[in-house]
Design a protein around this motif. Sequence first.
Motif, PDB file in Angstrom:
ATOM      1  N   GLY A 104       0.733  -1.249   0.000  1.00 14.35           N
ATOM      2  CA  GLY A 104       0.000   0.000   0.000  1.00 14.35           C
ATOM      3  C   GLY A 104       0.755   1.286   0.000  1.00 14.35           C
ATOM      4  O   GLY A 104       0.245   2.261   0.513  1.00 14.35           O
ATOM      5  N   SER A 128       5.184   6.517   5.345  1.00 15.43           N
ATOM      6  CA  SER A 128       4.768   5.222   5.884  1.00 15.43           C
ATOM      7  C   SER A 128       5.905   4.205   5.837  1.00 15.43           C
ATOM      8  O   SER A 128       6.181   3.513   6.817  1.00 15.43           O
ATOM      9  CB  SER A 128       3.563   4.694   5.099  1.00 15.43           C
ATOM     10  OG  SER A 128       3.241   3.399   5.522  1.00 15.43           O
ATOM     11  N   ASN A 162      -3.549   6.287  11.034  1.00 18.81           N
ATOM     12  CA  ASN A 162      -3.605   6.159   9.572  1.00 18.81           C
ATOM     13  C   ASN A 162      -4.230   4.817   9.209  1.00 18.81           C
ATOM     14  O   ASN A 162      -3.512   3.827   8.999  1.00 18.81           O
ATOM     15  CB  ASN A 162      -2.197   6.281   8.973  1.00 18.81           C
ATOM     16  CG  ASN A 162      -1.593   7.647   9.198  1.00 18.81           C
ATOM     17  OD1 ASN A 162      -1.779   8.559   8.407  1.00 18.81           O
ATOM     18  ND2 ASN A 162      -0.867   7.796  10.297  1.00 18.81           N
ATOM     19  N   GLU A 213      -5.359   3.490   6.644  1.00 21.20           N
ATOM     20  CA  GLU A 213      -4.975   2.815   5.403  1.00 21.20           C
ATOM     21  C   GLU A 213      -3.784   1.874   5.598  1.00 21.20           C
ATOM     22  O   GLU A 213      -3.563   0.961   4.807  1.00 21.20           O
ATOM     23  CB  GLU A 213      -4.660   3.840   4.307  1.00 21.20           C
ATOM     24  CG  GLU A 213      -3.454   4.730   4.571  1.00 21.20           C
ATOM     25  CD  GLU A 213      -3.807   6.002   5.309  1.00 21.20           C
ATOM     26  OE1 GLU A 213      -3.110   7.016   5.109  1.00 21.20           O
ATOM     27  OE2 GLU A 213      -4.783   5.987   6.090  1.00 21.20           O
ATOM     28  N   TYR A 214      -2.985   2.112   6.645  1.00 22.18           N
ATOM     29  CA  TYR A 214      -1.848   1.233   6.941  1.00 22.18           C
ATOM     30  C   TYR A 214      -2.103   0.359   8.166  1.00 22.18           C
ATOM     31  O   TYR A 214      -1.302  -0.504   8.486  1.00 22.18           O
ATOM     32  CB  TYR A 214      -0.582   2.062   7.181  1.00 22.18           C
ATOM     33  CG  TYR A 214      -0.250   2.993   6.050  1.00 22.18           C
ATOM     34  CD1 TYR A 214       0.051   2.502   4.780  1.00 22.18           C
ATOM     35  CD2 TYR A 214      -0.257   4.377   6.228  1.00 22.18           C
ATOM     36  CE1 TYR A 214       0.335   3.357   3.732  1.00 22.18           C
ATOM     37  CE2 TYR A 214       0.032   5.237   5.181  1.00 22.18           C
ATOM     38  CZ  TYR A 214       0.327   4.723   3.945  1.00 22.18           C
ATOM     39  OH  TYR A 214       0.609   5.566   2.909  1.00 22.18           O
ATOM     40  N   LYS A 217      -3.566  -2.314   9.268  1.00 21.73           N
ATOM     41  CA  LYS A 217      -4.163  -3.632   9.087  1.00 21.73           C
ATOM     42  C   LYS A 217      -3.995  -4.442  10.370  1.00 21.73           C
ATOM     43  O   LYS A 217      -2.978  -4.326  11.052  1.00 21.73           O
ATOM     44  CB  LYS A 217      -3.517  -4.331   7.902  1.00 21.73           C
ATOM     45  CG  LYS A 217      -3.743  -3.580   6.591  1.00 21.73           C
ATOM     46  CD  LYS A 217      -3.161  -4.317   5.414  1.00 21.73           C
ATOM     47  CE  LYS A 217      -3.416  -3.535   4.123  1.00 21.73           C
ATOM     48  NZ  LYS A 217      -2.861  -4.218   2.944  1.00 21.73           N
TER      49      LYS A 217
END
Length: 564
Positions: A23, A145, A181, A183-184, A186
Motif C-alpha cells: 500500500g 509510511s 492512519n 490505510e496502513y 491492518k
Amino acid sequence: MSKKYWLLCYLIVLFVFLEQINGQSKASNATQEVSNFDRLRAKISTLPDSVKIQTLLVSLNDAKSQADTLAMADVYCFLSTLNKEKQLSYADSLISLTKGKGFPTYPALGYLVKGNVYFEKGNRKKALDFYLNASNSAKENGNESLYRTLKFNIGLLKNASGEREEAQIIFEEYLTFLKKNPEYSKPLNINKVLFALADSYIHSRELDKAKFYTNEGIIETLKVKDSTTYSYLVVTSGIHQYLSKKYIRAIDSLQKGKDLIKQFDKEETRVATCDYYIARSYNDLGDTETSIKFFKSVDRIFKETENVIPELMDTYNYLIKYSKSKQDAEGQIEYINTLLRLDSIKHADQLYLTKNINEKYDTVELIAEKEKLIDQLQEETFLKRDTILLLIIILAIVLALAIYGFRRSYLNKKRFERLLTAQKNRESAETKPTIITELPKKEELDIPKDVIATVLKKLQNFEQSDKFSKKHYTLNSLAKELQTNSAYLSKIINVYKNVNFANYLNNLRIDYAVAQLTENKSLRSYTIKAIAEEVGFKNAQSFSSAFYKKTGIYPSYFIKKISN
C-alpha cells in the motif's frame, strides 16, 4: 553466521515488509504504482507458487518490451519475495532499475528485501546496513509510511542489541502512527507491533506494561485468527507468569506456546526461549533434574543454530553448576567452551549493532532533527517579524479609527449644540410678527416687486403652518395654492431662500422635525420611519439623508442626545 538470528524477529520484519508493498503511495507516481501492484497481485493471488513465478516472468518480459520501469519494478518486487533462491538477485535488479528515479517506494523496498534476507541468515551487520539504506531512500523520496516501517525494523535491532528503552519509544510511535492512519493499520500489522512491545517490556522487566500489551495482543490476534502472533504472545504470557513467580501457570503457557510454534518454526529458535523459561520455572520449584533436561534442550538448539540470544546465555551457568555438582569435569569444560564461543559471537554482533545504529542511524536522525529545529526556529523568527508588523498595522488602524471616532463624536456634539441653539433662535423669532416693508436687495428678477412681496408673504405664512408636513407638495401644487405661477415661485425661492424647491421643502420639514423632537418626548420613541412619515417624508432613508445634509448628524444621534 550460517543460520537465522531470531526467526521471530525475522518473521515480524518480513510481515511488515509484505504489508508495505501492499500500500505505498505518493502523488501521481503513487497512483500508478498502486495500480500496477494491485493488478499483479490480483493476477497471481490464486495461483500456486511455481505458477506465480512463471506468470511474473511473463509480466516482466511484457514490461521490458514496453520499457515500463515502474511495471518492471513491481514484478521484481514480487519475485524477490517469492523466489527464495534468487531473492538477492531480484532485489539488486530492483535497486539498480529504480535508483535515482524518485519513486516513493523504490528502491527502498529493494534494500528492505536484502536486509530481510541477511536478517534471515543471521547476519545482523549486513541487515542493519541495508535497513539504513532503505530508510534513507524512503526519507529522501518522502515516503512517510515506509520510512516509519523501516524505523520500526531498526527498533527491532535496537531491541535485539539490548537498547530496550529506545526500541520501545520507536514501537510506541509506530503503533500511534498506524492507529492514526487506517490505510496502513491492518490487523496483522498492529498485532506484530503489540507483540514487539510486549516482548520488549518483558525483557526490561516492566511487567505491568508487558501484561497490558500481551493481553491486548491476544485479544486482537484471536479476532483475526492470527495464529502465528498468537503463539508468540502465549509464550510472552508464560514469561510474564514466570517473572510473577507463578511457575505452574508459566509452565502451562510456555508448553502451549511451544507446541503452537513447532508447527511453523523448523529452526526451533523460539522453542529455545520456551525451554529456557520452563527450565527456570522447574528450577525455582525445586525440580532440578527436570530443569536440567530443558536447559540441555536450549544448549542443543544453540549448538545447532549458533543463534545467540543474550537473555538465555545464563543457561550455561546452570549447566556448569550442575556438572560440577555431579563431578562431571568433561561436561563443565564443554559448557564453558560453548559459553565462551557463543559469548564472543554475541559480543561482536552486539558491539557492531550498537556502534553502527548509533553512528549511522541515531546521529543522522539527530542531525535531521537539528536541521528541522533550525528551520522551525527560522520560520518562527520570520513569523514573529510578520506578527510584529501585523500588530503595528492593526494598532495604527485601531488608533486611526479611535481618532476618527473621537473627532466624529466631538463634531457631532458641536453640531447638536448648534442645532439646539438654532432651534431656540427660531422659536424666539416666531414669537415676533414679521412685516415685510422692504424687499432685501437681490439680483434683479423680471418679476414685479409687488408680486415678489406677495409671494414672500405667502411663503412666510406657509412656513409657519404645518402643511408641508401633511401633504406631499410639488412646485406646481404649491404655486397653485399660493395663487402664483410655478416659474415665479421657483425663481423667488432660488433667489430669496438660496435653495431649489426640493431642498426648500426638505429644510422646512427638517426644522419642523427638530422642533417636534425637542418638544414632544413621545415622538422620540417612534421609529425613524414613523418620524419620517410624521414630518412629510416618504421613507426613512430620504429623511435620514436630508437630516444629515442639513444638520451634519443623523436623526438617531439627535434623538439619543436630546433624550439624555
